[in-house]
Design a protein around this motif. Sequence first.
Motif, PDB file in Angstrom:
ATOM      1  N   ALA A  47       0.831  -1.205   0.000  1.00 50.17           N
ATOM      2  CA  ALA A  47       0.000   0.000   0.000  1.00 50.17           C
ATOM      3  C   ALA A  47       0.866   1.256   0.000  1.00 50.17           C
ATOM      4  N   LEU A  48       1.897   1.267   0.826  1.00 50.99           N
ATOM      5  CA  LEU A  48       2.797   2.417   0.886  1.00 50.99           C
ATOM      6  C   LEU A  48       3.560   2.584  -0.421  1.00 50.99           C
ATOM      7  N   LYS A  49       4.135   1.498  -0.901  1.00 50.98           N
ATOM      8  CA  LYS A  49       4.957   1.571  -2.109  1.00 50.98           C
ATOM      9  C   LYS A  49       4.129   1.924  -3.345  1.00 50.98           C
ATOM     10  N   SER A  50       2.852   1.572  -3.345  1.00 50.46           N
ATOM     11  CA  SER A  50       1.978   1.956  -4.447  1.00 50.46           C
ATOM     12  C   SER A  50       1.861   3.476  -4.533  1.00 50.46           C
ATOM     13  N   GLY A  51       1.710   4.116  -3.386  1.00 55.00           N
ATOM     14  CA  GLY A  51       1.640   5.579  -3.363  1.00 55.00           C
ATOM     15  C   GLY A  51       2.946   6.223  -3.777  1.00 55.00           C
ATOM     16  N   ILE A  52       4.045   5.685  -3.287  1.00 53.10           N
ATOM     17  CA  ILE A  52       5.362   6.231  -3.626  1.00 53.10           C
ATOM     18  C   ILE A  52       5.638   6.060  -5.120  1.00 53.10           C
ATOM     19  N   LYS A  53       5.305   4.897  -5.650  1.00 52.62           N
ATOM     20  CA  LYS A  53       5.512   4.632  -7.079  1.00 52.62           C
ATOM     21  C   LYS A  53       4.713   5.638  -7.926  1.00 52.62           C
ATOM     22  N   ALA A  54       3.466   5.885  -7.537  1.00 55.08           N
ATOM     23  CA  ALA A  54       2.641   6.856  -8.267  1.00 55.08           C
ATOM     24  C   ALA A  54       3.238   8.252  -8.162  1.00 55.08           C
ATOM     25  N   PHE A  67      -2.154   7.348  -0.778  1.00 53.04           N
ATOM     26  CA  PHE A  67      -1.724   7.754   0.559  1.00 53.04           C
ATOM     27  C   PHE A  67      -2.920   7.948   1.500  1.00 53.04           C
ATOM     28  N   ASP A  68      -3.993   8.532   0.987  1.00 50.49           N
ATOM     29  CA  ASP A  68      -5.204   8.683   1.808  1.00 50.49           C
ATOM     30  C   ASP A  68      -5.759   7.308   2.196  1.00 50.49           C
ATOM     31  N   GLN A  69      -5.758   6.398   1.246  1.00 50.66           N
ATOM     32  CA  GLN A  69      -6.235   5.037   1.502  1.00 50.66           C
ATOM     33  C   GLN A  69      -5.343   4.352   2.551  1.00 50.66           C
ATOM     34  N   PHE A  70      -4.038   4.568   2.447  1.00 54.97           N
ATOM     35  CA  PHE A  70      -3.102   3.996   3.414  1.00 54.97           C
ATOM     36  C   PHE A  70      -3.455   4.452   4.828  1.00 54.97           C
ATOM     37  N   LYS A  71      -3.696   5.744   4.981  1.00 58.14           N
ATOM     38  CA  LYS A  71      -4.007   6.291   6.302  1.00 58.14           C
ATOM     39  C   LYS A  71      -5.307   5.711   6.855  1.00 58.14           C
ATOM     40  N   THR A  72      -6.254   5.438   5.970  1.00 53.44           N
ATOM     41  CA  THR A  72      -7.517   4.840   6.397  1.00 53.44           C
ATOM     42  C   THR A  72      -7.318   3.382   6.806  1.00 53.44           C
ATOM     43  N   GLU A  73      -6.556   2.647   6.004  1.00 51.53           N
ATOM     44  CA  GLU A  73      -6.373   1.216   6.248  1.00 51.53           C
ATOM     45  C   GLU A  73      -5.376   0.919   7.367  1.00 51.53           C
ATOM     46  N   ILE A  80       3.057   6.208   9.059  1.00 44.27           N
ATOM     47  CA  ILE A  80       2.149   7.350   8.885  1.00 44.27           C
ATOM     48  C   ILE A  80       2.910   8.655   8.677  1.00 44.27           C
ATOM     49  N   ASP A  81       4.000   8.857   9.404  1.00 43.82           N
ATOM     50  CA  ASP A  81       4.777  10.094   9.248  1.00 43.82           C
ATOM     51  C   ASP A  81       5.312  10.215   7.824  1.00 43.82           C
ATOM     52  N   LYS A  82       5.777   9.104   7.266  1.00 40.92           N
ATOM     53  CA  LYS A  82       6.286   9.117   5.890  1.00 40.92           C
ATOM     54  C   LYS A  82       5.165   9.460   4.914  1.00 40.92           C
ATOM     55  N   VAL A  83       3.992   8.873   5.130  1.00 41.95           N
ATOM     56  CA  VAL A  83       2.834   9.159   4.279  1.00 41.95           C
ATOM     57  C   VAL A  83       2.452  10.637   4.404  1.00 41.95           C
ATOM     58  N   ASP A  84       2.440  11.143   5.630  1.00 39.44           N
ATOM     59  CA  ASP A  84       2.114  12.557   5.833  1.00 39.44           C
ATOM     60  C   ASP A  84       3.109  13.474   5.127  1.00 39.44           C
ATOM     61  N   TYR A  86       4.684  12.821   2.307  1.00 36.14           N
ATOM     62  CA  TYR A  86       4.300  12.824   0.890  1.00 36.14           C
ATOM     63  C   TYR A  86       3.043  13.654   0.669  1.00 36.14           C
ATOM     64  N   LEU A  87       2.066  13.528   1.564  1.00 40.28           N
ATOM     65  CA  LEU A  87       0.843  14.308   1.416  1.00 40.28           C
ATOM     66  C   LEU A  87       1.120  15.810   1.522  1.00 40.28           C
ATOM     67  N   LYS A  88       2.066  16.195   2.363  1.00 42.79           N
ATOM     68  CA  LYS A  88       2.446  17.607   2.462  1.00 42.79           C
ATOM     69  C   LYS A  88       3.067  18.089   1.156  1.00 42.79           C
ATOM     70  N   LYS A  89       3.923  17.252   0.578  1.00 44.66           N
ATOM     71  CA  LYS A  89       4.523  17.603  -0.717  1.00 44.66           C
ATOM     72  C   LYS A  89       3.447  17.765  -1.778  1.00 44.66           C
ATOM     73  N   LEU A  90       2.487  16.873  -1.759  1.00 46.50           N
ATOM     74  CA  LEU A  90       1.407  16.939  -2.747  1.00 46.50           C
ATOM     75  C   LEU A  90       0.544  18.179  -2.552  1.00 46.50           C
ATOM     76  N   SER A  91       0.260  18.512  -1.314  1.00 48.32           N
ATOM     77  CA  SER A  91      -0.593  19.678  -1.060  1.00 48.32           C
ATOM     78  C   SER A  91       0.118  20.981  -1.403  1.00 48.32           C
ATOM     79  N   ALA A  92       1.443  20.962  -1.430  1.00 48.19           N
ATOM     80  CA  ALA A  92       2.211  22.165  -1.767  1.00 48.19           C
ATOM     81  C   ALA A  92       2.323  22.382  -3.268  1.00 48.19           C
TER      82      ALA A  92
END
Length: 105
Positions: A47-54, A67-73, A80-84, A86-92
Amino acid sequence: LATYGLAEVEFKLKKFDEAKSKFQDFTIVYPEHELIPKAQEYIEKSALKSGIKAFEANEFTKAKERFDQFKTEFPNSDKIDKVDDYLKKLSAMPETTAEESNDNS
């Protein structure tokens, strides 16, 4: 047990969505098997690597969904910190992402 072996192959080939699905199938079919803890680790890693690959492929909408799905699952994951991050990078990023700017219309 072929499902587990196929899932490992998919993971090694970096087909993380497929690997995650196959590991999930394995846990459903063989809920008492000794490989269940390992399969669950692979599900989380996939799940994590799928988000990173994308993200690395500039598929930012897909990355955010993963990444949102990862946080839910996996709300209690130590990743979670690593996912957050990436989400910060995306939101920027600007609303027009690299994948959307490739549209030739």
